[in-house]
Design an enzyme around this catalytic site. Structure first.
Site, PDB file in Angstrom:
ATOM      1  CD  GLU A 105      -2.848   1.383   0.435  1.00 48.49           C
ATOM      2  OE1 GLU A 105      -2.440   1.547  -0.730  1.00 48.49           O
ATOM      3  OE2 GLU A 105      -4.048   1.496   0.757  1.00 48.49           O
ATOM      4  CG  ASP A 106      -0.905   4.844  -1.462  1.00 46.95           C
ATOM      5  OD1 ASP A 106      -1.607   4.164  -0.675  1.00 46.95           O
ATOM      6  OD2 ASP A 106      -1.386   5.729  -2.187  1.00 46.95           O
ATOM      7  CG  ASP A 109      -5.238   9.372   6.476  1.00 47.95           C
ATOM      8  OD1 ASP A 109      -4.713   9.885   7.458  1.00 47.95           O
ATOM      9  OD2 ASP A 109      -6.146   9.937   5.846  1.00 47.95           O
ATOM     10  CB  THR A 110      -8.801   6.720   8.704  1.00 45.76           C
ATOM     11  OG1 THR A 110      -9.141   6.022   7.509  1.00 45.76           O
ATOM     12  CG2 THR A 110      -8.992   8.203   8.511  1.00 45.76           C
ATOM     13  CB  THR A 113      -8.371   2.220   2.505  1.00 43.44           C
ATOM     14  OG1 THR A 113      -8.898   3.533   2.417  1.00 43.44           O
ATOM     15  CG2 THR A 113      -8.296   1.609   1.116  1.00 43.44           C
ATOM     16  CG  LEU A 114      -4.307  -1.833   4.676  1.00 47.68           C
ATOM     17  CD1 LEU A 114      -4.189  -1.901   3.159  1.00 47.68           C
ATOM     18  CD2 LEU A 114      -3.001  -1.367   5.259  1.00 47.68           C
ATOM     19  CG  ASP A 165      -4.356  11.023  -5.892  1.00 45.81           C
ATOM     20  OD1 ASP A 165      -4.210  10.201  -4.968  1.00 45.81           O
ATOM     21  OD2 ASP A 165      -5.474  11.468  -6.224  1.00 45.81           O
TER      22      ASP A 165
END
Ligand code: IMP
Ligand code: MG
Length: 186
Positions: A105-106, A109-110, A113-114, A165
């Site tokens: 993964e890039d 954050d929270t 997503t992962l 991005d």
């Protein structure tokens, strides 16, 4: 936000945070550690697109165990805010059952997503599932998630470059910049 030009012509967007050289040095260390941990195993490396495309292509070259690769296209962000809703735009082609899976993964954050990708993949019964994230924005975490390999821990700011991005721009920059001083500000 600002642009500047370095002597030699390279465009710098925002405030430089990690140079291409620093990134490559750290990836060398991560690749060595992953190779050591998976010695004797055959792995399936899964890149989470689009953000991880650059990190993925650099780290695969430094992992010295037999591997297959596959990709997931997922998204959760609208502008600079995580929506908490994860969309899978394209699923894997490989069957992950009984495979040793390493997710690439890039940025975490929270963690939403992962976390949802992880749960979806665990339901397919891999032999093991580990996570490698280039960046870890720990102060923003909302769900507890174990990241097995982290490139760099970073503060609560909004970063672009090296795959990351802002509204689909700046992914091509070979370095990481601070685009906005706060994740919350637009
Ligand atoms: P999470 O669900 O909040 O952990 O969000 C993770 C996703 O949000 C990442 O895969 C990125 O696509 C995006 N993201 C989070 N922080 C940043 C940032 O600073 N710059 C660019 N994208 C980010
Ligand atoms: Mg992403």
């Amino acid at each position: 936000m600002f642009y500047s030009t370095r002597p030699g012509g390279a465009m710098i967007v925002g405030k430089l945070f990690l140079t291409a050289e620093q990134i490559q040095t750290r990836i060398g260390e991560l690749g060595a550690k992953i190779s050591e941990d998976y010695e004797g195993k055959d792995i399936l490396l899964i890149g989470i697109l689009k953000g991880a495309f650059m990190f993925f292509s650099d780290i695969v070259k430094l992992i010295q165990v037999p591997m297959d690769i596959d990709f997931l296209i997922a998204s959760s962000y609208v502008r600079t805010q995580s929506t908490g809703e994860v969309k899978i735009h394209a699923d894997l082609r490989e069957d992950i059952k009984d495979r040793h899976v390493l997710l690439i993964e890039d940025i975490v954050d929270t963690g939403l997503t992962l976390n949802s990708i992880r749960e979806m993949l665990l339901s397919r019964k891999p032999a093991s599932l580990k996570i490698c994230s280039f960046l870890d924005k720990k102060p923003r975490r909302k769900v507890d998630i174990d990241i097995d390999y982290v490139g760099f821990e970073i503060p609560d700011k909004f970063f672009v470059g090296y795959g990351l991005d802002y509204e689909n721009k700046f992914r091509n920059l070979p370095y990481i910049s601070i685009f906005k001083e706060s994740t919350y500000a637009d």
